[in-house]
Scaffold this motif. Sequence first.
Motif, PDB file in Angstrom:
ATOM      1  N   ASN A  51       0.695  -1.171  -0.071  1.00 31.61           N
ATOM      2  CA  ASN A  51      -0.147   0.109   0.015  1.00 31.61           C
ATOM      3  C   ASN A  51       0.788   1.403  -0.103  1.00 31.61           C
ATOM      4  N   HIS A  52       2.073   1.159  -0.075  1.00 35.27           N
ATOM      5  CA  HIS A  52       3.000   2.462   0.107  1.00 35.27           C
ATOM      6  C   HIS A  52       3.103   3.012  -1.291  1.00 35.27           C
ATOM      7  N   PRO A  53       2.769   4.221  -1.235  1.00 36.73           N
ATOM      8  CA  PRO A  53       2.441   5.291  -2.769  1.00 36.73           C
ATOM      9  C   PRO A  53       3.993   5.195  -3.222  1.00 36.73           C
ATOM     10  N   VAL A  54       4.081   5.213  -4.426  1.00 40.00           N
ATOM     11  CA  VAL A  54       5.453   5.201  -5.218  1.00 40.00           C
ATOM     12  C   VAL A  54       4.990   5.859  -6.447  1.00 40.00           C
ATOM     13  N   ARG A  55       5.890   6.604  -6.739  1.00 38.22           N
ATOM     14  CA  ARG A  55       5.892   7.848  -7.972  1.00 38.22           C
ATOM     15  C   ARG A  55       6.940   7.685  -8.823  1.00 38.22           C
ATOM     16  N   GLY A 110      17.690  18.441 -10.708  1.00 43.84           N
ATOM     17  CA  GLY A 110      17.311  19.485 -10.279  1.00 43.84           C
ATOM     18  C   GLY A 110      16.220  19.138  -9.326  1.00 43.84           C
ATOM     19  N   ASP A 111      15.397  18.333  -9.770  1.00 46.04           N
ATOM     20  CA  ASP A 111      14.301  17.864  -8.874  1.00 46.04           C
ATOM     21  C   ASP A 111      14.822  17.070  -7.392  1.00 46.04           C
ATOM     22  N   LEU A 112      15.901  16.207  -7.656  1.00 45.57           N
ATOM     23  CA  LEU A 112      16.665  15.490  -6.653  1.00 45.57           C
ATOM     24  C   LEU A 112      17.181  16.472  -5.580  1.00 45.57           C
ATOM     25  N   ARG A 113      18.076  17.393  -6.090  1.00 49.68           N
ATOM     26  CA  ARG A 113      18.602  18.328  -5.205  1.00 49.68           C
ATOM     27  C   ARG A 113      17.739  19.273  -4.444  1.00 49.68           C
ATOM     28  N   ARG A 114      16.332  19.505  -4.997  1.00 50.15           N
ATOM     29  CA  ARG A 114      15.300  20.280  -3.957  1.00 50.15           C
ATOM     30  C   ARG A 114      14.367  19.363  -3.340  1.00 50.15           C
ATOM     31  N   GLY A 115      14.893  17.975  -3.461  1.00 44.46           N
ATOM     32  CA  GLY A 115      14.035  17.185  -2.571  1.00 44.46           C
ATOM     33  C   GLY A 115      12.486  16.619  -3.255  1.00 44.46           C
ATOM     34  N   LYS A 116      12.458  17.096  -4.303  1.00 38.28           N
ATOM     35  CA  LYS A 116      11.081  16.527  -4.925  1.00 38.28           C
ATOM     36  C   LYS A 116      11.238  15.216  -5.386  1.00 38.28           C
ATOM     37  N   ILE A 117      12.176  14.606  -5.651  1.00 35.75           N
ATOM     38  CA  ILE A 117      12.619  13.107  -5.828  1.00 35.75           C
ATOM     39  C   ILE A 117      13.616  12.505  -4.962  1.00 35.75           C
ATOM     40  N   ASP A 118      13.495  11.394  -4.649  1.00 34.69           N
ATOM     41  CA  ASP A 118      14.445  10.759  -3.631  1.00 34.69           C
ATOM     42  C   ASP A 118      15.535  10.049  -4.381  1.00 34.69           C
ATOM     43  N   MET A 119      15.452   9.443  -5.364  1.00 29.50           N
ATOM     44  CA  MET A 119      16.713   9.099  -6.042  1.00 29.50           C
ATOM     45  C   MET A 119      16.360   8.824  -7.658  1.00 29.50           C
ATOM     46  N   ILE A 120      17.781   8.965  -8.325  1.00 29.62           N
ATOM     47  CA  ILE A 120      17.828   8.804  -9.850  1.00 29.62           C
ATOM     48  C   ILE A 120      18.279   7.405 -10.057  1.00 29.62           C
TER      49      ILE A 120
END
Length: 393
Positions: free
Chosen positions: A213-217, A228-238
């Motif tokens: 049930n854990h949400p994943v995007r 850029g999104d990684l460094r701003r905390g919008k995503i967790d890993m690439i």
Amino acid sequence: MIALSRNLRHFRLLLAVADTGSLTQSAALANVSQPAVTQAVTKLEKEAGGPLFDRTRQGFFPTPRGEAMSARLRRAFDRLDPALTDIAPRLKLTATWAQLQALVAVHETENFTLAARRLGLAQPTVHRAISHLEKEAGRPLFDRTAFGLVPTRATSALTQAVMLAFTEIDQAESDLADLDGGEAGRVVVGALPLSRSVLLPRALARFRDQRPNHPVRVIDGAYDELLGDLRRGKIDMIIGALRSPPPIGDIRQEPLFDDRLSIIAGPGHPLLDRKGLTAEDLRSWKWVVPRIGAPSRAHFDAFFAETGLPDSIVEAGSILLMRELLTQSDHLGCISSAQAQAELAHGLLHEIDVTTRWPRRPIGLTYRGNWFPTKAQALLLDLLRQGAQDITL
């Protein structure tokens, strides 16, 4: 359901109690009344799903729940406070969550109206929040231009710190939910082309078995956008091809396996029966190749360094587009061997024999250097590492 109200003053009071073990000392440090501290702690305990402190005659001592929450709050303020202080020390005392949320929205949209629409607020509310921050800072945070609101360098640094602090609070909710066997927060993965067809689907299937049930995007995108999104905390890993050298010092790269390139074609291509093809043999054909800037594109360009690049090139990172174009025409494709593995195994595409020995390139994980994953994020990391061991090229 864990849902923390985003009250920075309450968060700071909680940390003061964790540090001093005393409501009285915490009140004195924060220059508030002791009932105000008691009220803040009680409210946060209700939101956190249980006691944050054991009350004893010797003082207040954090419970495991309190330790988990305090650890995340410290990480949040370690990111936020230096950036606030760089603009104006007073902002540490006066800035509210709502004001900082407005700052992020205005920074990203460069417009009060668009920021208000994003937040679901009235435009004057957002304008007032920024004006209050600027008044406390004693200077503008944005340059007003004909093209929109342009953030100053200090404002951009503060916005990144705010977003990382917000991420830590989100992860605090996940940590607290884990203590009760519940689910909160989500895992956000930036997927480069190779990972979408090889490594990530297998890991996600195994992840779902353990955390149904854990949400994943999963966010697809070009490397620079994801970084850029990684460094701003919008995503967790690439997940995907690593860069050499790393593009910036605040990230970490973890190799998982080495990949190589393949030149591929559709069934019935005239070159399938030929061996030892050279760059000169292949230069006149039409190609589908990765976009400029991708590590695999650099290897492709190096292959044709002496003969010059082919004249007919389509730039695309999608194996699906490449497969369709190759099966419907005599185009050749240059792509990761791992990414094309399924198509090659099922006979949908075929590898062309060339003389070159492609250099190996590392595939792996990219994440923030100071990132501390939640249990769900750590589980997906471990599954990706395990899945990489099964890849053979």
